[in-house]
Design an enzyme around this catalytic site. Structure first.
Site, PDB file in Angstrom:
ATOM      1  CG  HIS A 176      -1.535  -6.709   8.210  1.00 39.12           C
ATOM      2  ND1 HIS A 176      -1.904  -5.570   7.414  1.00 39.12           N
ATOM      3  CD2 HIS A 176      -0.208  -6.620   8.116  1.00 39.12           C
ATOM      4  CE1 HIS A 176      -0.828  -4.848   7.029  1.00 39.12           C
ATOM      5  NE2 HIS A 176       0.227  -5.796   7.368  1.00 39.12           N
ATOM      6  CG  ASN A 177       0.044  -7.289   4.353  1.00 37.82           C
ATOM      7  OD1 ASN A 177      -0.677  -6.362   3.799  1.00 37.82           O
ATOM      8  ND2 ASN A 177       1.314  -6.941   4.513  1.00 37.82           N
ATOM      9  CD  GLU A 206      -4.104  -5.474   3.879  1.00 43.34           C
ATOM     10  OE1 GLU A 206      -4.246  -4.437   4.044  1.00 43.34           O
ATOM     11  OE2 GLU A 206      -3.508  -6.264   4.785  1.00 43.34           O
ATOM     12  CG  ASP A 208      -2.032  -5.595   0.010  1.00 43.27           C
ATOM     13  OD1 ASP A 208      -2.777  -5.234   0.761  1.00 43.27           O
ATOM     14  OD2 ASP A 208      -0.653  -5.387   0.655  1.00 43.27           O
ATOM     15  CG  HIS A 223       3.653  -6.388   1.260  1.00 45.49           C
ATOM     16  ND1 HIS A 223       3.241  -4.948   1.077  1.00 45.49           N
ATOM     17  CD2 HIS A 223       4.362  -6.440   2.633  1.00 45.49           C
ATOM     18  CE1 HIS A 223       3.339  -4.624   2.507  1.00 45.49           C
ATOM     19  NE2 HIS A 223       4.129  -5.208   2.976  1.00 45.49           N
ATOM     20  CD  GLU A 257      -2.311  -1.506   0.776  1.00 44.29           C
ATOM     21  OE1 GLU A 257      -1.398  -1.416   0.103  1.00 44.29           O
ATOM     22  OE2 GLU A 257      -2.581  -1.779   1.837  1.00 44.29           O
TER      23      GLU A 257
END
Length: 841
Positions: A176-177, A206, A208, A223, A257
Site C-alpha cells: 500500500h502507498n 501502488e 498515486d 500522497h 490511483e
C-alpha cells in the site's frame, strides 16, 4: 563463518575484534581470546588471523565452546544410556520423535536402517563410529543443526504449488502507498521503495499519480493533500522495470490511483509503453478473453508480465476515442465536472479525509452524484487495462449476476471488516471468481498495519500493507509469503477455490474434507539471543481462523541475566484443536526483560515438521539473523474430538446464543480487531443496515424514515426488528430454561460417573479375588468367563447411560422448541398491537 571470511582488513586477514563482536553475548570476550589461543590462532585484541587458518571446523569449535549445549546432553541421555546412539535407537528416535504420525506412509515413508545410516554417515564426525554404525553426541548435534532437520519441509521453500490456476485462486503479496518510506502524512516518497518491495517478493505495488506543476508538466507520485514529498512517475516506472522480475517471474500488478489530467495521463501511458516494452500486458491472451464467465489467466500464463490496474472507459467510447487519438484528432481538454480521483468511483456526499479513499470503480452511479470521472480517462491508458479492471462495488449479488471475472474492487479495511461481519460466506464466494484488494484505513497516518489474517481467511487476494513498517501484521505477511519460492503467489486452500464448496471463515467446527490438527510446542532453549547480559522469554502464538487464533496466552518463564544460552525447558504449549491447519501459522517471538523484541519467526502449519528442531530467528523486518535460534520440540497429531463435549460446550456457552454478526465481532476481537474498525453502515446488498442506504441508491428503502426533504413525521413507517432465532434465544426466559437444563444434564452425568466408578471398582476386586495365587491368569477359563460377563455388564450400563442422556437431550430440545414458539407468538402479538395502535392513530 562466511560473513567473517568476507569482512577482512586491508591485507585480507580476519580481525580478531570482528570474531569477538560476532560472539559477544554478555561477558564472553575473555573466553573468545583464550579459546583462539588454545587453537593456536592469534588472540590479541588488535590481532588478525589468516583467512585460510580460520577454518569452519575452528569456527564451529569456538561456537560450541562459547555456547555449550546442555539441552542436547539431556536429549542424548533420553535416547541412550550408553556413550553412543545405536542404529536401532536412531531408527526408533526418528520414527517416534522426528516424524509427524499423521503423514501418508507412501509419500513420507517411515525411517528404516538404510535411511538412518545415510543420516549417520552425513553427520557423524568420527569415521570409527560410522564403521560401527553408531552416533556420538557431536553427530546428533550436527544432524539437529543441519538443513536436513529444518523446521519446515525444505521443498516448501522452492516453488512447489500448482501455478496454472486462475489469478483469483492465489494470495498475492501486496503493498500500500508503496512510494512512502515513513508516515502517511508529511512522509518522504522515494523510488527506492519500489525496488525494495519488489526485491522482498511483493507483486502488487501502488502508484498515486498526480499532475506535475513544473514547466515540463511531468506526472508525479505522492500522497495527495497529505504534505508528503513527491517523486517523478518516470523514476518509479524505471525502478519497477529494473526489479520487477529479480525475485519472482510471476506477474506484477501496478495499482494506479489516477488523479491526472488527460494530457499527463498520456505521459503515464507513454512511459509504461516505452520503459516496459514487451513486459507490459497490453492485450488479453487469446485463451482468456475479457468476457463474462471466462476465468482469469494463471500466473504461469502471465510470467514476466506487468498488468496495469486503472479505470477503463466504456468499450464503445474507448474504441472511438482511441481511433481519434491515433489520427491525432483527440481533444485532450478535461471535463471539469468529471475531474475527480480516477480511482474514486463512489464520491462521498461529505468531505472525506484527504488520506481516505473510496472503493475503486467504473460502474455508473445513481444520478444524485455527478463527476465519477468515467469520461476523464485517456483512451491509450484505458486500452492498457485488462485482467485488473477496477469497478465500483455494488454488492455480492450484483457481482455474481454479472459474472465478470476480470472485474475487481477495492475495500478499505473498515469496509472489508463490515462485509466480513455481515456477509462472510458471500465474500469468500466472490473471491473464488474475482480479485479483491484491501487497503489500510485513512486514520493510519503513522503507516501502521491492520491484521491481514482475517482477510486471508476470506480468500482476499491483495491484502495490501505498508511495507515500510515492520510490525506484527507485516511480519505475518513476510513469514507467509516466504514459502513457495518467495514468488509472491500462494495457492488458496481447495475449498476456497471450488464453486461446489461452501466455506465460512468464522467456522468453529472442522471444515469438510480437512483434518483438524493438534499441535504441542515445547520451548527448550535459546542460543545467542542477545549480545547483552539480559533476561529473556519466548512467546508462542498461533494465527489462523478466529477459532484457531491464540495470542498472548503462551509465554515461557523469564530466564534472568542470560542472553547467550538460556534453558527454558517449558511444559508443552498445547494448541488443542486447529480446525484449519492450511491457513494457520505459528509465531515465535523472543523478548528481553524490558519487552524489546530480540527476534521472531513465522512458520506455516502446512509443511511444519515434527520433532526436535532448531528455529533460526529473523529481525523485526524479517531479515535472517546469523546466530540467534531457539531449540524446540514440536509434536503434531490429528485432532480427536472428545465425544459430545463440543456439542455440550456450544449448548452451555452463552455466546452460542449471540447473533451471527455479534459472534463474528467477538471472534474478530479475539484476533486483535476493535469494533470501531468495522464499518457496516455503507455496505451494499444484504449486509447494509436499514436506513444505511439513501433514496434512489440501490438497496435504499422507499419511504424509509428520514428519506426526502419533505417527509413529515406522521408519514413515518413503523419498522420492526425481524423476529428470528438469534433474538429469541437471547431472551431471559430462554436463557433461564437452558441454564436449568444444563444443570439437569450435569447432575445426570455425575450420577452416571458415580455408577461407572462403582461398577469398575467391583469388577476389579472380583478379578483380583479370583486371580489370587494363580500363575497363568490369562488362560484361566473362570477368569475368561468373568471378564466376558463383566464386559457385557459394562456395555449394557454404557448403552443405558447413552440412551438416558439422548432422551434427556431430546426432551430439552422439545422444551426449547415450545419456549421459542411461545416467545415468538408473544413478540408477534406485541408487534401487531403496535401496528393496530398506529392504524387507529
Amino acid at each position: 563463518w562466511m560473513r567473517l571470511g568476507m569482512t577482512v582488513d586491508s591485507v585480507g586477514k580476519i580481525p580478531v575484534k570482528h570474531i569477538v563482536r560476532t560472539f559477544a553475548s554478555g561477558k564472553t570476550e575473555k573466553m573468545v581470546f583464550s579459546c583462539l589461543e588454545e587453537m593456536g590462532l592469534p588472540s590479541g585484541k588488535g590481532d588478525s588471523i589468516e583467512k585460510e587458518a580460520f577454518t569452519f571446523e575452528k569456527f564451529y569449535k569456538l561456537y560450541h565452546t562459547i555456547c555449550p549445549r546442555t539441552d542436547i546432553d539431556e536429549l542424548f541421555s533420553s535416547i541412550t544410556k550408553g556413550e553412543h546412539i545405536t542404529l536401532a535407537q536412531l531408527v526408533t528416535f526418528m520414527n517416534e520423535k522426528q516424524r509427524d504420525p499423521s503423514l501418508n506412509e507412501i509419500l513420507y515413508p517411515l525411517y528404516d536402517e538404510k535411511r538412518c545410516m545415510e543420516i549417520l554417515t552425513a553427520h557423524e564426525p568420527l569415521k570409527e563410529n560410522v564403521e560401527n554404525k553408531r552416533l556420538s553426541k557431536d553427530g546428533l548435534l550436527a544432524y539437529l543443526m543441519s538443513d536436513e532437520n529444518a523446521p519446515v519441509f525444505l521443498d516448501r521453500l522452492d516453488i512447489y504449488q500448482d501455478m496454472d490456476q486462475p489469478l483469483s485462486h492465489y494470495y498475492i503479496n501486496s503493498s500500500h502507498n508503496t512510494y512512502l518510506s515513513g508516515r502517511q502524512f508529511g512522509g518522504k516518497s522515494t523510488a527506492e521503495m519500489y525496488r525494495q518491495t519488489l526485491l522482498a517478493g511483493c507483486r502488487c505495488v501502488e502508484l498515486d499519480c498526480w499532475d506535475g506543476k513544473g514547466e515540463d508538466e511531468e506526472p508525479i507520485i505522492t500522497h495527495g493533500k497529505a504534505m508528503c514529498t513527491d517523486i517523478l512517475f518516470k523514476e518509479a516506472i524505471i525502478a519497477i522495470r529494473d526489479c520487477a522480475f529479480v525475485t519472482s517471474e510471476y506477474p506484477v500488478i501496478l495499482s494506479f490511483e489516477n488523479h491526472c489530467c488527460k494530457k499527463q495521463q498520456y505521459k503515464l501511458a507513454k512511459y509504461c509503453d516505452d520503459y516496459f516494452g514487451d513486459l507490459l500486458s497490453k492485450e488479453p491472451l487469446p485463451d482468456s478473453p475479457l468476457l463474462p464467465g471466462i476465468p482469469l489467466p494463471s500466473p504461469n500464463q502471465l510470467k514476466r508480465k506487468i498488468l496495469i490496474k486503472n479505470k477503463r472507459l466504456k468499450p464503445e467510447v474507448e474504441k472511438q476515442e482511441l481511433e481519434l487519438f491515433l489520427k491525432g484528432q483527440l481533444d485532450l481538454v478535461d471535463d471539469d465536472d468529471a475531474k475527480e480521483d480516477a480511482s474514486q468511483a463512489n464520491p462521498q456526499p461529505k468531505d472525506p479525509k484527504p488520506e481516505e479513499k473510496a472503493s475503486e470503480g467504473g460502474a455508473p452511479e445513481p444520478p444524485k452524484y455527478s463527476g465519477t470521472s468515467l469520461t476523464n480517462i485517456h483512451p491509450w491508458l484505458s486500452s492498457m487495462v485488462n485482467y485488473a479492471w477496477p469497478v465500483h462495488f455494488n454488492g455480492f449479488d450484483a457481482a455474481e449476476e454479472k459474472n465478470v471475472h476480470h472485474n475487481m474492487s477495492s475495500f478499505s479495511e473498515t469496509m472489508g471488516l463490515g462485509y466480513l461481519k455481515t456477509q462472510a460466506i458471500e465474500f469468500v464466494n466472490y473471491n473464488k471468481r474475482q480479485m479483491s484488494r484491501i487497503y489500510p484505513k485513512g486514520a493510519r497516518v503513522d503507516s501502521s498495519n491492520y491484521m491481514p489474517q482475517v482477510f486471508w481467511n476470506a480468500g482476499c487476494q491483495m491484502v495490501s500493507l505498508n511495507f515500510q513498517t515492520p510490525d506484527l501484521p507485516m511480519q505475518l505477511n513476510q513469514g507467509k509469503f516466504e514459502y513457495n519460492g518467495n514468488c509472491g503467489y500462494l495457492l488458496k486452500p481447495d475449498f476456497m477455490r471450488r464453486t461446489d464448496k461452501t466455506f465460512d471463515p468464522f467456522a468453529e467446527s472442522p471444515v469438510d474434507g480437512v483434518i483438524a490438527a493438534q499441535v504441542a510446542v515445547s520451548v527448550i532453549a535459546g542460543q545467542f539471543l542477545s549480545d547483552k547480559k539480559v533476561g529473556t522469554y519466548v512467546e508462542v502464538d498461533m494465527y489462523g481462523l478466529p477459532t484457531d487464533t491464540i495470542r498472548k496466552e503462551f509465554r515461557t518463564r523469564m530466564i534472568p541475566g542470560n542472553g547467550l544460552n538460556p534453558q527454558y525447558n517449558e511444559e508443552p504449549f498445547l494448541f488443542r484443536k486447529v480446525v484449519l491447519p492450511d491457513l494457520a501459522v505459528l509465531r515465535f517471538g523472543v523478548f528481553d526483560e524490558n519487552g524489546k523484541m530480540l527476534g521472531q519467526r513465522i512458520l506455516p502449519l502446512d509443511g511444519l515438521q515434527a520433532g526436535y528442531r532448531h528455529i533460526s530467528l529473523r529481525t523485526e523486518g524479517n531479515f535472517p539473523m546469523s546466530l540467534p535460534m531457539l531449540f524446540c520440540n514440536i509434536e503434531l497429531k490429528i485432532y480427536v474430538p472428545d465425544g459430545l463435549g463440543d456439542l455440550m460446550d456450544a449448548l452451555s456457552d452463552p455466546r452460542a446464543f449471540l447473533s451471527a454478526q455479534e459472534k463474528r465481532e467477538e471472534q474478530m476481537k479475539a484476533m486483535g480487531i476493535e469494533a470501531s474498525d468495522i464499518d457496516t453502515k455503507a455496505l451494499k446488498g444484504a449486509g447494509g443496515k436499514p436506513g444505511g442506504a439513501k433514496a434512489g441508491v440501490p438497496g435504499g428503502k422507499p419511504g424509509a424514515p428520514g428519506v426526502g426533504a419533505g417527509a413529515k413525521k406522521e408519514d413515518e413507517l413503523i419498522e420492526f426488528e425481524p423476529i428470528n432465532l438469534e433474538t429469541l434465544r437471547s431472551q431471559k426466559n430462554f436463557l433461564k430454561a437452558t441454564k436449568k437444563q444444563q444443570k439437569e444434564l450435569e447432575s445426570m452425568r455425575k450420577r452416571h460417573m458415580k455408577e461407572r466408578l462403582s461398577i469398575q471398582k467391583g469388577q476389579c476386586s472380583a478379578i483380583e479375588k479370583l486371580a489370587k495365587g494363580k500363575k497363568d491368569v490369562m488362560d484361566d477359563p473362570k477368569i475368561k468367563a468373568l471378564v466376558t460377563e463383566q464386559m457385557q455388564q459394562w456395555s449394557e450400563m454404557m448403552e443405558k447411560h447413552r440412551k438416558e442422556e439422548w432422551e434427556m437431550l431430546k426432551e430439552h430440545l422439545k422444551s426449547q422448541e415450545d419456549i421459542l414458539k411461545k416467545l415468538m407468538e408473544e413478540e408477534q402479538a406485541g408487534q401487531i398491537k403496535k401496528m393496530e395502535g398506529k392504524h387507529e392513530q
